[in-house]
Design a protein around this motif. Structure first.
Motif, short mmCIF file in Angstrom:
data_model
loop_
_atom_site.label_atom_id
_atom_site.label_comp_id
_atom_site.label_asym_id
_atom_site.label_seq_id
_atom_site.Cartn_x
_atom_site.Cartn_y
_atom_site.Cartn_z
N LYS A 156 -8.77 33.73 65.28
CA LYS A 156 -8.93 35.08 65.84
C LYS A 156 -9.46 36.04 64.77
O LYS A 156 -9.08 35.97 63.60
N SER A 157 -10.27 36.98 65.24
CA SER A 157 -10.74 38.08 64.40
C SER A 157 -10.96 39.29 65.29
O SER A 157 -11.16 39.16 66.50
N ILE A 158 -10.90 40.46 64.69
CA ILE A 158 -11.16 41.69 65.42
C ILE A 158 -12.20 42.48 64.63
O ILE A 158 -12.17 42.49 63.39
N SER A 159 -13.14 43.10 65.34
CA SER A 159 -14.23 43.75 64.62
C SER A 159 -14.74 44.96 65.38
O SER A 159 -14.53 45.10 66.60
N CYS A 160 -15.42 45.82 64.64
CA CYS A 160 -16.10 46.96 65.23
C CYS A 160 -17.33 47.28 64.40
O CYS A 160 -17.29 47.23 63.17
N HIS A 161 -18.41 47.58 65.08
CA HIS A 161 -19.60 48.12 64.41
C HIS A 161 -19.53 49.63 64.46
O HIS A 161 -19.34 50.23 65.53
N PHE A 162 -19.66 50.23 63.30
CA PHE A 162 -19.64 51.68 63.17
C PHE A 162 -21.02 52.17 62.76
O PHE A 162 -21.80 51.43 62.15
N ALA A 163 -21.30 53.43 63.08
CA ALA A 163 -22.57 54.03 62.68
C ALA A 163 -22.35 55.51 62.40
O ALA A 163 -21.40 56.13 62.91
N GLU A 189 -8.19 35.31 54.31
CA GLU A 189 -6.80 35.22 54.72
C GLU A 189 -6.50 36.31 55.75
O GLU A 189 -7.29 37.23 55.95
N LYS A 190 -5.38 36.19 56.41
CA LYS A 190 -4.96 37.17 57.41
C LYS A 190 -4.97 38.58 56.82
O LYS A 190 -4.40 38.82 55.76
N GLY A 191 -5.65 39.49 57.49
CA GLY A 191 -5.74 40.87 57.03
C GLY A 191 -6.93 41.18 56.15
O GLY A 191 -7.26 42.35 55.94
N ASP A 192 -7.58 40.14 55.61
CA ASP A 192 -8.80 40.36 54.82
C ASP A 192 -9.89 40.92 55.73
O ASP A 192 -10.01 40.53 56.91
N THR A 193 -10.69 41.83 55.20
CA THR A 193 -11.72 42.49 55.99
C THR A 193 -13.04 42.48 55.24
O THR A 193 -13.09 42.83 54.05
N PHE A 249 -22.40 45.14 44.29
CA PHE A 249 -22.29 43.86 45.01
C PHE A 249 -22.84 44.00 46.42
O PHE A 249 -23.59 43.14 46.91
N TYR A 250 -22.47 45.09 47.12
CA TYR A 250 -22.98 45.32 48.47
C TYR A 250 -24.49 45.53 48.44
O TYR A 250 -25.22 45.03 49.31
N GLU A 251 -24.95 46.26 47.44
CA GLU A 251 -26.39 46.50 47.29
C GLU A 251 -27.15 45.19 47.17
O GLU A 251 -28.21 45.00 47.80
N ASP A 252 -26.61 44.27 46.39
CA ASP A 252 -27.29 43.00 46.12
C ASP A 252 -27.12 41.99 47.25
O ASP A 252 -28.04 41.21 47.54
N ASN A 253 -25.94 41.98 47.88
CA ASN A 253 -25.59 40.90 48.81
C ASN A 253 -25.51 41.30 50.27
O ASN A 253 -25.61 40.45 51.15
N GLY A 254 -25.26 42.57 50.56
CA GLY A 254 -25.21 43.02 51.95
C GLY A 254 -23.86 42.89 52.60
O GLY A 254 -23.73 43.10 53.82
N TYR A 255 -22.83 42.53 51.83
CA TYR A 255 -21.48 42.46 52.37
C TYR A 255 -20.48 42.72 51.26
O TYR A 255 -20.79 42.60 50.07
N LEU A 256 -19.25 43.08 51.66
CA LEU A 256 -18.18 43.34 50.69
C LEU A 256 -16.87 42.96 51.33
O LEU A 256 -16.52 43.43 52.41
N LEU A 257 -16.11 42.10 50.67
CA LEU A 257 -14.83 41.61 51.17
C LEU A 257 -13.69 42.37 50.50
O LEU A 257 -13.60 42.42 49.27
N ILE A 258 -12.81 42.95 51.32
CA ILE A 258 -11.63 43.66 50.84
C ILE A 258 -10.40 42.87 51.26
O ILE A 258 -10.18 42.65 52.46
N LYS A 259 -9.61 42.45 50.30
CA LYS A 259 -8.46 41.59 50.57
C LYS A 259 -7.30 42.40 51.16
O LYS A 259 -7.05 43.54 50.76
N LYS A 260 -6.59 41.79 52.13
CA LYS A 260 -5.34 42.31 52.70
C LYS A 260 -5.44 43.79 53.07
O LYS A 260 -4.57 44.60 52.77
N LEU A 261 -6.49 44.15 53.77
CA LEU A 261 -6.70 45.56 54.12
C LEU A 261 -5.86 45.97 55.33
O LEU A 261 -5.32 47.07 55.38
#
Length: 308
Positions: free
Chosen positions: A246-253, A221-225, A31-43
């Motif tokens: 509100k959202s919180i984020s970080c770019h990692f490398a 939803e709240k906690g989804d990432t 899914f990430y390969e095809d779409n470029g994103y992946l949603l993980i619920k309640k992380l």
């Protein structure tokens, strides 16, 4: 390091954008390969999100001032609301705030980050966004863009954004909008959209947007990432509610990423704009941008001022 033997080298077989480990299923990787994103619920837990929210409120009230953080505000609201969360729309570069930076060290987040960067991880860019209720001026509409525009390091395949909803995000309060599959495209020219009176400083967008490319609203939803590639074209709408999104984020490398010289690239004008902003803010005549590589890499600014 968050695990042992995991290669940070892009895979040459079926998967180009993830590394081999046992965290993601084959379906998730595809899914990430095809779409470029992946949603993980309640992380991320409600408890952690509440701690981040309380720290944000403390910053808004100036009870704490994180060194190096950029506090972005709607100055037109200050006379009405004073120092409060009803005025601040973003805290950027919060790496020196121990409470907010905990987000970048959460094991449940890093477990997934490692799937994209490999085991040696650097936190490169941090934000807590508080999308304020908007008006017809669409002040906080974020144009469609690619995050790699802001990052002078490569390879793009070893960079990922972790973006966590601190409350429900939907079309009413300005959720993320993505264009699946656009991470396979090149970095496109960015600048300020031709929206009279509707642009914020450094809110660059695509100069030419393909209106035919399908868009997906990421209702979370709240906690989804959501984890997404830095070339994925995305943006967000306005907040049409009376509350805050509100959202919180970080770019990692990966620590194996390397920095590039942006001169003669589509990113050169962004560097010039940043230098000019710093020059005006600190009333200087000489500004030199230097890169510092550490666990929490960031651009440090050496200022030479006429008035010491």
């Amino acid at each position: 390091p968050t695990s042992a033997q995991v290669s940070a080298v892009p895979q040459t077989g079926r998967f180009c954008y993830t590394v081999d480990n046992d965290v993601l299923t084959t379906e998730q990787r595809q899914f990430y390969e095809d779409n470029g994103y992946l949603l993980i619920k309640k992380l991320v837990s409600d408890e952690d999100i509440e701690r981040f929210r309380k720290e944000f409120v403390r910053i808004c009230k100036k009870e704490v001032t994180p060194p190096g953080a950029m506090i972005m505000k709607d100055e037109s609201l200050r006379s009405q609301y004073g120092q409060s969360e009803k005025v601040v729309n973003k805290v950027q570069d919060f790496q020196e705030d121990g409470e907010l930076f905990r987000y970048c060290t959460l094991p449940e987040v890093l477990k997934y980050v490692e799937c994209f960067t490999g085991p040696n991880i650097m936190a490169m860019h941090t934000m807590l966004i508080n999308k304020l209720p908007d008006s017809d001026k669409q002040t906080f509409l974020h144009p469609m863009h690619q995050d790699l525009h802001y990052f002078p390091f490569r390879p793009a395949a070893r960079i990922v954004c972790s973006w966590t909803a601190m409350e429900r995000a939907d079309q009413d309060n300005g959720c993320l909008i993505v264009q699946p599959g656009t991470h396979k495209q090149s970095l496109k020219p960015h600048g300020y959209p031709n929206w009279e009176g509707k642009t914020n400083k450094l809110f660059h967008g695509l100069l030419e947007e393909d209106k035919k490319t399908p868009k997906v609203h990421l209702v979370m939803e709240k906690g989804d990432t959501v984890f997404f590639h830095p070339l994925l074209i995305h943006g967000s709408g306005i907040n049409k509610t009376s509350g805050f999104r509100k959202s919180i984020s970080c770019h990692f490398a990966s620590s194996e990423c390397y920095y590039i010289d942006v001169k003669n690239t589509t990113q050169e004008h962004l560097e010039k704009e940043l230098v000019e902003m710093v020059r005006k803010k600190y009333d200087t005549t000489s500004v030199e941008l230097r890169v510092r590589l550490a666990f929490k890499p960031f651009v440090t600014i050496q200022v030479s001022s006429l008035s010491q």
